[in-house]
Motif scaffolding. Sequence first.
Motif, PDB file in Angstrom:
ATOM      1  N   THR A 104       0.841  -1.214   0.000  1.00 38.80           N
ATOM      2  CA  THR A 104       0.000   0.000   0.000  1.00 38.80           C
ATOM      3  C   THR A 104       0.865   1.249   0.000  1.00 38.80           C
ATOM      4  O   THR A 104       0.624   2.191  -0.765  1.00 38.80           O
ATOM      5  CB  THR A 104      -0.934   0.012   1.232  1.00 38.80           C
ATOM      6  OG1 THR A 104      -1.754  -1.149   1.216  1.00 38.80           O
ATOM      7  CG2 THR A 104      -1.811   1.247   1.246  1.00 38.80           C
ATOM      8  N   ASN A 127       0.823   3.498  -3.431  1.00 37.44           N
ATOM      9  CA  ASN A 127       0.268   4.856  -3.341  1.00 37.44           C
ATOM     10  C   ASN A 127       1.362   5.917  -3.352  1.00 37.44           C
ATOM     11  O   ASN A 127       1.176   6.996  -3.920  1.00 37.44           O
ATOM     12  CB  ASN A 127      -0.600   4.983  -2.093  1.00 37.44           C
ATOM     13  CG  ASN A 127      -1.924   4.262  -2.236  1.00 37.44           C
ATOM     14  OD1 ASN A 127      -2.801   4.690  -2.976  1.00 37.44           O
ATOM     15  ND2 ASN A 127      -2.076   3.146  -1.538  1.00 37.44           N
ATOM     16  N   ASP A 177      -5.910   6.721   1.083  1.00 36.51           N
ATOM     17  CA  ASP A 177      -5.585   5.289   1.186  1.00 36.51           C
ATOM     18  C   ASP A 177      -4.322   5.090   2.027  1.00 36.51           C
ATOM     19  O   ASP A 177      -4.282   4.228   2.912  1.00 36.51           O
ATOM     20  CB  ASP A 177      -5.361   4.693  -0.209  1.00 36.51           C
ATOM     21  CG  ASP A 177      -6.658   4.425  -0.952  1.00 36.51           C
ATOM     22  OD1 ASP A 177      -7.725   4.413  -0.305  1.00 36.51           O
ATOM     23  OD2 ASP A 177      -6.606   4.236  -2.177  1.00 36.51           O
ATOM     24  N   SER A 179      -4.467   3.411   5.822  1.00 34.52           N
ATOM     25  CA  SER A 179      -3.725   2.178   6.126  1.00 34.52           C
ATOM     26  C   SER A 179      -2.693   2.410   7.220  1.00 34.52           C
ATOM     27  O   SER A 179      -2.483   1.552   8.084  1.00 34.52           O
ATOM     28  CB  SER A 179      -3.039   1.654   4.862  1.00 34.52           C
ATOM     29  OG  SER A 179      -3.996   1.224   3.928  1.00 34.52           O
ATOM     30  N   GLN A 233     -12.313   8.078   1.769  1.00 35.09           N
ATOM     31  CA  GLN A 233     -12.218   7.193   0.604  1.00 35.09           C
ATOM     32  C   GLN A 233     -13.569   7.097  -0.090  1.00 35.09           C
ATOM     33  O   GLN A 233     -13.667   7.166  -1.323  1.00 35.09           O
ATOM     34  CB  GLN A 233     -11.739   5.811   1.036  1.00 35.09           C
ATOM     35  CG  GLN A 233     -10.273   5.753   1.436  1.00 35.09           C
ATOM     36  CD  GLN A 233      -9.919   4.481   2.193  1.00 35.09           C
ATOM     37  OE1 GLN A 233     -10.615   3.481   2.098  1.00 35.09           O
ATOM     38  NE2 GLN A 233      -8.839   4.531   2.950  1.00 35.09           N
ATOM     39  N   PRO A 274      -7.129  -0.157  -0.373  1.00 28.00           N
ATOM     40  CA  PRO A 274      -6.042   0.824  -0.516  1.00 28.00           C
ATOM     41  C   PRO A 274      -4.789   0.271  -1.192  1.00 28.00           C
ATOM     42  O   PRO A 274      -4.048   1.014  -1.826  1.00 28.00           O
ATOM     43  CB  PRO A 274      -5.740   1.221   0.936  1.00 28.00           C
ATOM     44  CG  PRO A 274      -7.011   0.996   1.663  1.00 28.00           C
ATOM     45  CD  PRO A 274      -7.585  -0.237   1.031  1.00 28.00           C
ATOM     46  N   ASN A 320      -6.021  -0.171  -5.162  1.00 31.30           N
ATOM     47  CA  ASN A 320      -6.449   1.034  -5.897  1.00 31.30           C
ATOM     48  C   ASN A 320      -5.383   1.594  -6.836  1.00 31.30           C
ATOM     49  O   ASN A 320      -5.654   1.832  -8.016  1.00 31.30           O
ATOM     50  CB  ASN A 320      -6.922   2.118  -4.919  1.00 31.30           C
ATOM     51  CG  ASN A 320      -8.270   1.791  -4.304  1.00 31.30           C
ATOM     52  OD1 ASN A 320      -8.955   0.872  -4.734  1.00 31.30           O
ATOM     53  ND2 ASN A 320      -8.646   2.547  -3.296  1.00 31.30           N
TER      54      ASN A 320
END
Length: 325
Positions: free
Chosen positions: A49, A53, A81, A85, A122, A295, A298
């Motif tokens: 994640t 991201n 995200d 997380s 989100q 997350p 995505n």
Amino acid sequence: MIVMYRDSLSTIKFNSTFVRPAKFYLGGFYNMPHDKYYYIFLCFVYIMTVLGNGFLLSVIYLVKTLHTPRYIIVCNLALTDLCGSTALIPKLLDTFLFDRRYIVYEACLSYMFFVLFFGSMQSWTLVTMAYDRLIAICFPLRYHSIITKKSVVVMLLFSWTFLICVTATSAGLINRLSFCASIEIKSFFCDHGPIFQLACNDKSYSYSMATTGLIVVMCIPLILIVGSYVCISIALARTTSTEERLRALKTCVSHLILVALFFLPFVGTNIAVLTSYIHPNARMINSSLTFTVPPMLNPIIYSLKTEELRNTIRKLCKGNKTAVQ
């Protein structure tokens, strides 16, 4: 365990109106077989994640052609995200992997606030994305005059401000409750529902706030997103060219997958809970995956399914290879 539980009860804080424990006990994942493998999996999810991201945010920041209203929304989703997380997974691992299940009362409320707030953001970021697609397909000639950087920033700032108020109110109402007996939260984090249900005084305000939160975070966004795609479907039905329809639908695929990843697990778990018996550990695993897996996926989905972003990443990789040579 019993001694520690009694010690925590003995340090309950009394004031003129409310009774508050010094600590809560997180009782999730109790007696779960092979639980350490699951925590290692969550550790992997968190690393992916952060990398995914972080990479997406870096690409959008570095490439000036991506400094558009649409990618401001994508950037906001990647940020929420990442923060969501970070708010949940490290503390979850610390609690259950290292068996530190007691959490200070104030820290518990902070934990609850950040996890619920970023989860809410989100949801509303997906609504903003749906609005972007609605204007792009239904009003293509007016898209650049409606979807501007300023309008997108205003929408996102309103979402942040409004959801901070809703989440802070939910957390603040916990301070109006008394906890006279059990301090065991039957969840994997300091969730709002399991906490206020422990109270021994009037919890009607917290119950009302929980219902309001569910409507604001799940029901209204889902209705708005479905409504947007109904309008998009009607607009596309009026388009005579099949090629134009497919081209328009292609721009919606990544968003539809993100919506499905976010909403379907939550809806499915709640329907299953209402219609049949689910073991508490199985329910908590489903809920924790609902919070942690989207997350991670995505940025991968957006990178693979968005042609503009895919081409940009390809160019960046080629540029780096040329620089190395």
